[in-house]
Design an enzyme around this catalytic site. Structure first.
Site, PDB file in Angstrom:
ATOM      1  N   ASP A 147       1.176  -7.803   2.386  1.00  0.00           N
ATOM      2  CA  ASP A 147       1.102  -6.321   2.214  1.00  0.00           C
ATOM      3  C   ASP A 147       2.615  -5.785   1.784  1.00  0.00           C
ATOM      4  OD1 ASP A 147       1.055  -3.672   1.748  1.00  0.00           O
ATOM      5  OD2 ASP A 147      -0.577  -3.281   3.509  1.00  0.00           O
ATOM      6  N   SER A 174       3.860   2.172   8.648  1.00  0.00           N
ATOM      7  CA  SER A 174       3.818   1.312   7.573  1.00  0.00           C
ATOM      8  C   SER A 174       5.002   1.013   6.696  1.00  0.00           C
ATOM      9  CB  SER A 174       2.765   1.780   6.527  1.00  0.00           C
ATOM     10  OG  SER A 174       1.519   1.320   6.962  1.00  0.00           O
ATOM     11  N   HIS A 213       0.860  -1.323   0.062  1.00  0.00           N
ATOM     12  CA  HIS A 213       0.189   0.009   0.066  1.00  0.00           C
ATOM     13  C   HIS A 213       0.666   1.453   0.030  1.00  0.00           C
ATOM     14  CE1 HIS A 213       0.128   0.030   4.545  1.00  0.00           C
ATOM     15  NE2 HIS A 213       0.025   1.417   4.396  1.00  0.00           N
TER      16      HIS A 213
HETATM   17  N1  ARG Z   1      -4.552   0.547   7.455  1.00  0.00           N
HETATM   18  C1  ARG Z   1      -3.123   0.595   7.293  1.00  0.00           C
HETATM   19  C2  ARG Z   1      -2.726   1.946   7.087  1.00  0.00           C
HETATM   20  O1  ARG Z   1      -3.202   2.618   7.658  1.00  0.00           O
HETATM   21  C3  ARG Z   1      -3.116   0.047   5.434  1.00  0.00           C
HETATM   22  C4  ARG Z   1      -4.071   0.833   4.605  1.00  0.00           C
HETATM   23  C5  ARG Z   1      -3.981   0.397   3.166  1.00  0.00           C
HETATM   24  N2  ARG Z   1      -4.738  -0.656   2.780  1.00  0.00           N
HETATM   25  C6  ARG Z   1      -6.081  -0.628   2.619  1.00  0.00           C
HETATM   26  N3  ARG Z   1      -6.777  -1.575   2.409  1.00  0.00           N
HETATM   27  N4  ARG Z   1      -6.559   0.543   2.348  1.00  0.00           N
HETATM   28  O2  ARG Z   1      -2.070   2.398   6.240  1.00  0.00           O
HETATM   29  N1  GLU Z   2      -1.038   1.382   7.441  1.00  0.00           N
HETATM   30  C1  GLU Z   2      -0.587   2.604   8.361  1.00  0.00           C
HETATM   31  C2  GLU Z   2       0.442   3.532   7.744  1.00  0.00           C
HETATM   32  O1  GLU Z   2       0.423   3.719   6.436  1.00  0.00           O
HETATM   33  C3  GLU Z   2      -0.017   2.002   9.601  1.00  0.00           C
HETATM   34  C4  GLU Z   2      -1.169   1.353  10.411  1.00  0.00           C
HETATM   35  C5  GLU Z   2      -1.336   2.354  11.680  1.00  0.00           C
HETATM   36  O2  GLU Z   2      -1.937   3.614  11.747  1.00  0.00           O
HETATM   37  O3  GLU Z   2      -0.866   1.972  12.653  1.00  0.00           O
HETATM   38  O4  GLU Z   2       1.425   3.690   8.221  1.00  0.00           O
END
Ligand code: ARG
Ligand code: GLU
Length: 682
Positions: free
Chosen positions: A204, A618, A83
């Site tokens: 990921d 991330s 991502h």
């Molecule tokens: N939750 C993770 C973050 O905050 C991954 C986001 C990307 N994945 C998604 N399915 N939108 O960045």
């Molecule tokens: N997916 C998140 C990022 O882009 C990390 C998830 C979180 O917020 O801990 O950094």
């Protein structure tokens, strides 16, 4: 004796639990090293951060200003999340070469794909400069000196609301090429449905390579550039972790607010989160419906949907978590004790009252800006019109290419529907009468929906062709801008730059500085760490499950068996590559398999740990006790996202993809085993 042991264990667990909270500055990590070693870490503070020798920090990068990445080979190979590389992968994807869907594997260095505007930054060093600044040196001169004639980029960052200031010196590389990405059915497996959820089965990850000039220095893209030779890269452990084993995260967490007062948390819980969640729900419903109806729209709106839904889900968990923990009430009680302590100290006695008054003054204006951002300012036609207006004054470099890219992923009929929904939302949430000009315009048209229709019908910027033609005809452009109805809308709801947090408004922040100082004197037991601000940090803890609900324990490791259980060719987000099904059937897992309790073999996929992380983490390396890479951080469980304001050691877990799954996918799905040869596998 028994009781004594019990008390002792209890104390230890309490302490251990508490200690997982925190994002520590690498240059001060020596202060934490005893605690880290007690948790199982085997290396030294100098192994983590040193300016005299290569250390782990030399293998960690800020990836494109919002993620973290880590070096895993002597030839500049870099690992981050799928991502995080998404924009780059998408930009090389077309319906014919759909790398998002099918994945991408460079078979040689020549096939690695260069990217405009993709950069990584290494931290060269950091140092506290509070005293130098206090002694009258200017920030500019400190930075200038550290830049060494333009070789480095620098920043002076505030810690504890400015009680301490640190100089950060970075080296930036701009030639970063895409090396590999798994198909989205692996890299984004579970899509936005599984996002922020445990159990999780997302692979990921994506791979890039940093290129440098012949002297190993940063250089703009050139076919003559060569793979960068890092001072340090991570060896990879293929042994995995057991529950309770030490884990460390090294990365760039973006933003937390651990020390804000009850008023600030109340604002998040009562005003900000509910409004933002609601307006995004409406936006997402429109986008999802359009995506389901059309495959091309699915691709064009993939990144937008992911972005909008990501925070949307996070805020929902945050809201729930803060309510469950009673953070507002806890903070009020804490502040009452603080106030008692501060009463006899003239320099601190007034602080809470001053902050409270500042909140009363500032909250409404801040809320309005957040509301505009989530409504009027989320209309894409308005953004493009605003950009055209600026371009008419001064054309930015590469503007036309940027426009082309924007329109490639833009559907005015979706935007029109969104505009209607959001302007209705604006009206519902707007705490005071809306601007008269706006009300008149809506009234003239006979309501919000027909007002929006008129905006979109009359706009000069509905398509790339129209907009491009105007760019080449200055007179026509000036006339079009003067007539553009959406620019009138923009003016009624002016964008003011607001800080990320309410507590950072100048009128409020000025009180936080003495407040933080006072807190540190008041609460001597508390282990203070500066809020995240996209500077390099260390978080440590253990690989661990958690009690999800009464009698329901979430174990910390998922496997490929869970992927197969979710596999469904009829659901886009759960439709895995046939190759993965075949590998599961033949159990041809190679060296990446583990044996389960019942004797069967499987491949580990994701694991949980107790590390305190946030957005920006991330892509961060998850490191074991010996400094080897065991996973890539990519998420938290959504119910733990209140850790940005209050960390709960019982619930808060970060989610990482197990490095063995990454290696398995590279090897068995990508058939890219050449890449494994440059790594140091242990
Ligand atoms: N939750 C993770 C973050 O905050 C991954 C986001 C990307 N994945 C998604 N399915 N939108 O960045
Ligand atoms: N997916 C998140 C990022 O882009 C990390 C998830 C979180 O917020 O801990 O950094």
């Amino acid at each position: 004796m028994k009781r004594l042991i019990l008390v002792f264990t209890l104390l230890c667990t309490l302490f251990a639990a508490r200690a997982d909270e925190g994002m520590w500055l690498p240059c001060l990590i020596a202060d934490r090293i005893d605690d880290m070693r007690a948790k199982g870490f085997r290396l030294t503070a100098d192994d983590i951060y040193s300016i005299n020798q290569a250390s782990m920090k030399d293998a960690v990068v800020l990836f494109n200003g919002g993620c973290t990445g880590e070096l895993i080979s002597p030839e500049g190979l870099l690992l981050t999340n799928h991502h995080c590389g998404y924009g780059a992968i998408q930009s090389h994807s077309t319906v014919e070469h759909d790398y998002l869907t099918n994945g991408f594997w460079a078979r040689s260095r020549a096939e690695e794909l260069p990217n405009d505007r993709l950069w990584v930054r290494f931290l060269v060093r950091m140092e506290e400069v509070t005293d130098r600044l206090a002694a009258g040196e200017s920030a500019e001169s400190i930075r200038k000196e550290a830049e060494e004639g333009g070789r480095y980029r620098t920043a002076i960052e505030q810690m504890y609301y400015g009680n301490q200031q640190f100089l950060f010196v970075y080296e930036q590389f701009d030639d970063v090429r895409l090396v590999a990405a798994p198909p989205s059915s692996i890299g984004k497996f579970g899509g936005d449905t599984d996002n922020w959820i445990w159990p999780r089965h997302t692979g990921d990850f994506s791979l890039f390579r940093i290129y440098a000039d012949a002297d190993n220095r940063p250089a703009k893209y050139s076919p003559d550039n060569v793979p960068y030779r890092p001072a340090r890269f991570f060896p990879i452990s293929t042994k995995g972790l057991a529950e309770g084993d030490f884990t460390m995260i090294y990365g760039f967490p973006g933003n937390t607010q651990q020390y804000v007062t009850a008023d600030a948390v109340a604002y998040v819980v009562e005003r900000s989160d509910p409004m933002k969640i609601d307006l995004r729900t409406r936006r997402l419903e429109i986008i999802s419906a359009a995506q389901e109806a059309d495959a091309a729209t699915r691709i064009r709106y993939a990144a937008k949907h992911a972005n909008i839904s990501n925070s949307w889900k996070k805020w929902q968990g945050e809201l729930l978590g803060l309510q469950r923990l009673g953070t507002v009430e806890k903070k009020r009680a804490y502040e009452a004790r603080f106030a008692e302590w501060a009463a006899e100290k003239p320099e601190y006695a007034h602080l809470l009252d001053s902050m409270h008054a500042a909140y009363l003054n500032e909250t409404e204006g801040y809320f309005l800006q957040e509301l505009y951002n989530e409504s009027v300012r989320a209309i894409e036609l308005l953004s493009v019109a605003t950009a055209m207006k600026q371009a008419a004054k001064k054309l930015p470099e590469g503007f036309e290419a940027q426009l082309a890219k924007f329109y490639r992923d833009y559907d005015p009929s979706i935007d029109r529907k969104i505009a209607k929904a959001l302007l209705h939302g604006l009206e519902e949430y707007h705490p005071q009468p809306l601007p008269q000009g706006y009300l008149d315009a809506v009234k003239r048209c006979g309501g919000i929906d027909s007002y929006v229709d008129q905006l979109f019908d009359a706009s000069a910027f509905g398509s790339f062709e129209k907009t491009q033609a105007l760019l080449r005809d200055t007179t026509a452009l000036t006339a079009a801008i003067a007539r553009e109805p959406v620019l009138e809308l923009a003016e009624w709801f002016p964008r003011k730059r607001i800080p990320r947090n309410l507590s950072n408004l100048p009128a409020i922040e000025r009180w936080y500085r003495p407040y933080l100082k006072a807190l540190q004197e008041f609460d001597t037991e508390r282990a203070f760490y500066p809020d995240a601000n996209l500077t390099l940090r260390v978080a440590y803890g253990t690989m661990n499950g958690y009690w999800y609900a009464d009698a329901v324990y979430h174990r910390p490791l998922t496997t490929i068996d869970g992927i197969i259980a979710k596999d469904d060719p009829n659901i886009y987000d759960y439709d895995i590559p046939q190759r993965l099904r075949d590998l599961y059937a033949s159990k041809d897992y190679g060296p990446w398999s583990i044996t389960k309790a019942d004797g069967s073999t499987t491949v580990p996929v994701c694991f949980l740990a107790t590390n305190h992380t946030t957005g920006g983490n991330s892509g961060s390396p998850v490191i074991n006790a010996r400094g080897e890479l065991v996973g890539i951080n990519f998420d938290r469980t959504w119910r733990s996202t209140m850790s940005d304001l209050e960390f709960d050691p019982n619930i808060c877990r970060n989610i990482a993809v197990d490095i063995r799954y990454v290696l398995f996918v590279i090897d068995r799905i990508g058939g890219a085993s050449a890449l494994l040869q440059e790594m140091d596998l242990r």
